[in-house]
Design a protein around this motif. Structure first.
Motif, PDB file in Angstrom:
ATOM      1  N   UNK A 356      43.998  36.006  38.859  1.00 25.84           N
ATOM      2  CA  UNK A 356      44.476  37.223  39.528  1.00 25.84           C
ATOM      3  C   UNK A 356      44.509  38.458  38.628  1.00 25.84           C
ATOM      4  N   UNK A 357      44.774  38.270  37.341  1.00 25.76           N
ATOM      5  CA  UNK A 357      44.810  39.417  36.429  1.00 25.76           C
ATOM      6  C   UNK A 357      43.498  40.186  36.448  1.00 25.76           C
ATOM      7  N   UNK A 358      42.381  39.475  36.669  1.00 23.01           N
ATOM      8  CA  UNK A 358      41.072  40.123  36.698  1.00 23.01           C
ATOM      9  C   UNK A 358      40.571  40.337  38.124  1.00 23.01           C
ATOM     10  N   UNK A 368      51.212  46.312  32.387  1.00 25.49           N
ATOM     11  CA  UNK A 368      51.365  46.739  33.781  1.00 25.49           C
ATOM     12  C   UNK A 368      51.309  45.553  34.734  1.00 25.49           C
ATOM     13  N   UNK A 369      50.439  44.600  34.421  1.00 27.85           N
ATOM     14  CA  UNK A 369      50.360  43.397  35.261  1.00 27.85           C
ATOM     15  C   UNK A 369      51.642  42.584  35.176  1.00 27.85           C
ATOM     16  N   UNK A 370      52.159  42.420  33.975  1.00 29.18           N
ATOM     17  CA  UNK A 370      53.388  41.647  33.824  1.00 29.18           C
ATOM     18  C   UNK A 370      54.560  42.322  34.528  1.00 29.18           C
ATOM     19  N   UNK A 371      54.525  43.644  34.602  1.00 31.20           N
ATOM     20  CA  UNK A 371      55.603  44.375  35.281  1.00 31.20           C
ATOM     21  C   UNK A 371      55.645  44.065  36.761  1.00 31.20           C
ATOM     22  N   UNK A 372      54.499  43.662  37.330  1.00 32.30           N
ATOM     23  CA  UNK A 372      54.472  43.291  38.753  1.00 32.30           C
ATOM     24  C   UNK A 372      54.376  41.775  38.920  1.00 32.30           C
ATOM     25  N   UNK A 373      54.633  41.048  37.842  1.00 30.29           N
ATOM     26  CA  UNK A 373      54.734  39.596  37.934  1.00 30.29           C
ATOM     27  C   UNK A 373      53.444  38.829  37.779  1.00 30.29           C
ATOM     28  N   UNK A 374      52.376  39.478  37.308  1.00 30.12           N
ATOM     29  CA  UNK A 374      51.086  38.794  37.170  1.00 30.12           C
ATOM     30  C   UNK A 374      50.784  38.565  35.697  1.00 30.12           C
ATOM     31  N   UNK A 375      50.810  37.297  35.297  1.00 31.53           N
ATOM     32  CA  UNK A 375      50.520  36.932  33.908  1.00 31.53           C
ATOM     33  C   UNK A 375      49.010  36.837  33.691  1.00 31.53           C
ATOM     34  N   UNK A 376      48.575  37.134  32.481  1.00 30.39           N
ATOM     35  CA  UNK A 376      47.149  37.062  32.157  1.00 30.39           C
ATOM     36  C   UNK A 376      46.610  35.644  32.271  1.00 30.39           C
ATOM     37  N   UNK A 377      47.462  34.641  32.084  1.00 25.64           N
ATOM     38  CA  UNK A 377      47.015  33.243  32.108  1.00 25.64           C
ATOM     39  C   UNK A 377      47.281  32.563  33.442  1.00 25.64           C
TER      40      UNK A 377
END
Length: 401
Positions: A356-358, A368-377
């Motif tokens: 989802x990060x990509x 910014x992704x982590x701020x909306x709950x989306x982790x890179x992994x």
């Protein structure tokens, strides 16, 4: 079922999926309802035209207002959901946006959960704000915050997904109904997007929801070959939404309705297979040393497991999980998978996998992704109908490589 009447009553879901909404014999005596490929309909004479507009006969007039192929699927979906009526749309977003437009006006307020489909959140918190509609986001499972967010006389919609995208949170529909009951007479409506569940796993209308929404593109169609959306519920509410559909124009065409009708015939078979496979895969992943955490309501570790066991017939075909590693290591894992294809959708016979990060948040930074709950992994796996042993072996080799 051969007398021309739609199937009603306590038929089991598999029987409804095959037969509900169909009227036999049809003009061509075809076992498959014919595709109505026309934009307009003619009248025999002026008397028939008058009968139509004065309500003495029910028939189609113009493609934006109705189509026999579309109507057959609407009847079938209404039966599967236990709904009085159903309106089909050209996409899931057309369905949810039209429903909210019909329910809301400037100065009113929506409460929705923070975990959910990104475009729905953007529509509610961004686009509707232009029309004076306010929105409050609450964390899934925080029913005290949800109840506190309701503004008496102003809040008109409680909007949720069950399960949510991508963390598979399950709404406690009984608690939501109890919160609504405290505001009886206020016009407050519960709208649930049950795309991930399908009518096979969850029927929100039977637990107090006013409307249930589906992206028919996903499990209902089941073959990644159509775009469609649906709104099911009370005849009065759905009728108002259908009228707005005729104005906004987000209609479903006859060919897509035919594909959706065909897909619905095997809905229960596909979903039951995907339920079973996803549960096994979730258990495998949870025990894997290269996986940090798994999000699947069928696992005891999921925060909504108890609610899911109580309210759902099955736990769905989507499994989200965190790979041990960073953005690039997660990408390498996905690239090593050979059975699931990389793609943004779900619900089809083919397994699809994405980061989802990509896939959905490419333009945002990690922070910014982590701020909306989306982790890179974070990985989302939409399980298809392939052999589950093949899927598990493929995931294992990709994780260990």
């Amino acid at each position: 079922m051969r007398d021309g009447a739609p199937v009603t009553g306590p038929s089991r879901l598999s029987t409804l999926a095959v037969h509900a909404g169909e009227r036999h014999p049809n003009p061509d005596n075809a076992i498959v309802p014919p595709i109505a490929c026309t934009a307009t309909y003619t009248f025999r004479d002026t008397a028939e035209l008058r009968d139509h507009f004065e309500g003495r006969v029910q028939r189609e007039e113009y493609g934006r207002y109705g189509n026999p192929s579309v109507a057959a699927v609407e009847r079938k979906l209404a039966a599967l959901e236990g709904a009085e009526d159903c309106a089909l749309f050209g996409s899931g977003m057309a369905a949810i946006s039209s429903a909210l437009f019909a329910l809301l006006r400037g100065g009113q307020h929506v409460v929705l959960t923070a975990d959910g489909y990104r475009r729905t959140r953007q529509f509610v918190t961004g686009f509707l704000r232009k029309f004076g509609v306010e929105a409050t986001l609450v964390e899934p499972g925080d029913y005290e915050a949800l109840a506190a967010a309701i503004v008496p006389g102003k809040t008109r919609v409680l909007l949720g997904e069950s399960p949510t995208n991508p963390y598979m949170r399950v709404v406690d529909l009984d608690r939501l109904a109890a919160i609504k009951a405290q505001h009886r007479g206020s016009g407050l409506k519960i709208v649930i997007d049950a795309t991930f569940a399908t009518p096979v796993n969850l029927q929100p209308l039977r637990r107090g929801a006013d409307l249930v929404v589906h992206a028919g593109t996903k499990y209902l169609g089941g073959h990644n070959d159509l775009l469609a959306g649906a709104v099911c519920g009370d005849a009065g509410l759905v009728g108002a939404i259908r009228d707005l559909r005729g104005m906004l124009g987000g209609v479903l065409d006859g060919h897509s309705a035919y594909l959706l009708h065909r897909g619905l015939k095997t809905l229960t078979l596909r979903v039951e297979r995907q339920n079973a496979s996803a549960l096994r895969i979730a258990g495998f992943l949870e025990a894997h040393p290269e996986v940090e955490r798994v999000f699947y309501p069928g696992l005891a570790s999921h925060p909504d497991h108890a609610v899911a066991r109580e309210q759902m017939r099955g736990f769905g075909g989507v499994v989200s999980f965190l790979v041990r590693g960073d953005l690039d290591r997660t990408s390498r894992f996905i690239d090593r998978c050979r059975v699931p294809r990389i793609g943004p959708s779900l619900g089809g016979v083919e397994s699809l996998i994405e980061q989802p990060a990509l896939m959905s948040f490419y333009e945002l930074s990690t922070a910014e992704r982590e701020a909306v709950g989306i982790r890179d992994n974070l990985v989302r796996l939409a399980v298809g109908v392939e052999d589950v042993e093949d899927l598990i072996a493929d995931l294992d080799q990709a994780l260990r490589a």
